[in-house]
Design a protein around this motif. Structure first.
Motif, short mmCIF file in Angstrom:
data_model
loop_
_atom_site.label_atom_id
_atom_site.label_comp_id
_atom_site.label_asym_id
_atom_site.label_seq_id
_atom_site.Cartn_x
_atom_site.Cartn_y
_atom_site.Cartn_z
N ALA A 46 -53.75 35.85 -64.64
CA ALA A 46 -53.22 36.78 -65.64
C ALA A 46 -51.90 36.30 -66.20
O ALA A 46 -51.58 36.54 -67.37
CB ALA A 46 -53.07 38.16 -65.02
N GLY A 47 -51.10 35.63 -65.37
CA GLY A 47 -49.83 35.12 -65.85
C GLY A 47 -49.98 34.02 -66.88
O GLY A 47 -49.08 33.77 -67.67
N GLU A 48 -51.12 33.33 -66.86
CA GLU A 48 -51.33 32.23 -67.79
C GLU A 48 -52.09 32.64 -69.05
O GLU A 48 -51.83 32.13 -70.13
CB GLU A 48 -52.10 31.10 -67.08
CG GLU A 48 -51.36 30.51 -65.89
CD GLU A 48 -52.16 29.43 -65.20
OE1 GLU A 48 -53.30 29.17 -65.64
OE2 GLU A 48 -51.66 28.84 -64.23
N TRP A 51 -54.31 39.63 -69.48
CA TRP A 51 -55.07 40.47 -68.55
C TRP A 51 -56.51 40.74 -69.00
O TRP A 51 -57.23 41.43 -68.30
CB TRP A 51 -54.36 41.81 -68.38
CG TRP A 51 -53.05 41.67 -67.67
CD1 TRP A 51 -51.83 41.50 -68.24
CD2 TRP A 51 -52.83 41.68 -66.25
NE1 TRP A 51 -50.86 41.39 -67.28
CE2 TRP A 51 -51.44 41.51 -66.05
CE3 TRP A 51 -53.67 41.82 -65.15
CZ2 TRP A 51 -50.88 41.47 -64.79
CZ3 TRP A 51 -53.10 41.78 -63.88
CH2 TRP A 51 -51.73 41.60 -63.71
N THR A 52 -56.93 40.22 -70.14
CA THR A 52 -58.23 40.62 -70.67
C THR A 52 -59.31 39.56 -70.51
O THR A 52 -60.48 39.84 -70.77
CB THR A 52 -58.10 40.96 -72.16
OG1 THR A 52 -57.56 39.84 -72.87
CG2 THR A 52 -57.16 42.15 -72.35
N GLY A 53 -58.96 38.37 -70.09
CA GLY A 53 -59.95 37.30 -69.98
C GLY A 53 -60.86 37.48 -68.78
O GLY A 53 -60.52 38.13 -67.79
N THR A 54 -62.05 36.89 -68.88
CA THR A 54 -62.99 36.97 -67.76
C THR A 54 -62.47 36.25 -66.53
O THR A 54 -62.82 36.60 -65.41
CB THR A 54 -64.35 36.37 -68.17
OG1 THR A 54 -64.13 35.02 -68.62
CG2 THR A 54 -64.98 37.18 -69.30
N LEU A 61 -62.07 42.14 -60.15
CA LEU A 61 -63.23 42.98 -59.83
C LEU A 61 -63.86 42.53 -58.51
O LEU A 61 -64.26 43.36 -57.68
CB LEU A 61 -64.25 42.90 -60.96
CG LEU A 61 -65.54 43.72 -60.77
CD1 LEU A 61 -65.22 45.20 -60.62
CD2 LEU A 61 -66.50 43.49 -61.93
N LEU A 62 -63.95 41.22 -58.32
CA LEU A 62 -64.49 40.70 -57.06
C LEU A 62 -63.63 41.15 -55.89
O LEU A 62 -64.16 41.51 -54.82
CB LEU A 62 -64.55 39.17 -57.12
CG LEU A 62 -64.98 38.46 -55.84
CD1 LEU A 62 -66.40 38.87 -55.44
CD2 LEU A 62 -64.89 36.94 -56.01
#
Length: 293
Positions: A46-48, A51-54, A61-62
């Motif tokens: 998320a830092g790279e 927050w929306t990418g798979t 989610l995992l």
């Protein structure tokens, strides 16, 4: 020192053996480890990429699925790695949640401050290390004061005080700018923060093993240590990412040192807010436990 410890250990520590052979909880260990790995990986991603990418949502989610599976497995295993009733004991549960917030704030602060000293204030690696030495002295002073203050104030009120001291230290550090000197800029915040850290850790450790017995005291200590490491990993992943994104967003409109300082300050303000939130929650969640007599 290691040789001396090996020589003294048999003379100072009594032998202890389990009265029966326990079966290792392999599924619980795999699920718990996998959940932590997926969580940290998702936060780092998320830092790279946001927050929306798979690549972020998938690991997070995992992690949630693995946590649920871990809880189901532990509730049905004859000899679980971590019995769920052990985790739900209120004082220990609150202590571990507070430890999670505490570790997230302090691990991130330690990383960000060292980077700030070198990249913004211009310290070399050795100079930055020497500049950090008073932090250890503050921790030692806080750890010496902690049990004495707990005996007088009780765990609940003392932890509120310790967390507020820590939050104040982080606020002071968040104001360190590119032109500030060490004695007037860095040192006051470092000393207050380290004092709060030293005050908090022993009280949190005691609360985390409250109500344990000779059979599960080791489990209480292991859970406490694990929560520290998880909180630290999450704190570094999230707060460093926030600082980096804040600095990057300002890089085109201001000089690099100012942009880096803004990212550093913003992340430490969030860390201070986490500790202030913990200080607000503690009185409502943790009963005061005074020693008898």
């Amino acid at each position: 020192m290691a040789v001396l410890a090996l020589a003294l250990l048999p003379r100072l520590v009594a032998e202890s053996r389990a009265t029966r052979r326990a079966r290792p909880d392999v599924p619980g260990a795999l699920l718990g480890t996998g959940a932590v790995m997926a969580l940290v990986y998702g936060l780092l991603a998320a830092g790279e990429s946001g927050w929306t990418g798979t690549g972020v949502l998938g690991p997070l989610l995992l992690a949630a699925v693995l946590v649920l599976a871990f809880m189901v497995v532990e509730s049905r295993t004859v000899e679980p790695l971590v019995p769920l009733p052990f985790l739900t004991f209120r004082i220990r549960a609150v202590a571990n949640v507070m430890t999670l917030l505490f570790s997230a704030a302090f691990y991130a602060m330690a990383f960000l401050l060292m980077v700030h000293l070198q990249t913004v204030l211009g310290y070399g690696p050795l100079t930055a290390g020497v500049a950090y030495l008073p932090y250890g002295a503050g921790i030692l002073a806080g750890m010496w004061l902690s049990p004495r203050a707990v005996a007088r104030l009780g765990t609940r009120r003392f932890l509120v005080l310790a967390f507020l001291v820590s939050a104040l230290g982080l606020l002071l550090l968040s104001g360190v700018g590119p032109n500030d000197g060490y004695a007037s800029g860095v040192l006051p915040g470092m000393l207050v923060t380290s004092l709060g850290c030293g005050l908090s850790l022993p009280a949190l450790a005691v609360a985390a093993v409250t109500g344990t017995t000779g059979e599960n005291a080791g489990l209480g200590s292991a859970v406490f240590s694990s929560v520290q490491q998880i909180g630290g990993a999450v704190g570094v992943a999230v707060l460093v990412a926030i600082a980096t994104r804040r600095s990057t967003a300002l890089a085109d409109s201001t000089d690099p040192a100012h942009a880096a300082t803004e990212g550093f300050s913003f992340a430490l303000l969030i860390a201070a807010a986490l500790l202030a939130l913990a200080a607000v929650l503690i009185p409502a969640l943790l009963r005061d436990r005074r020693p008898a007599g």
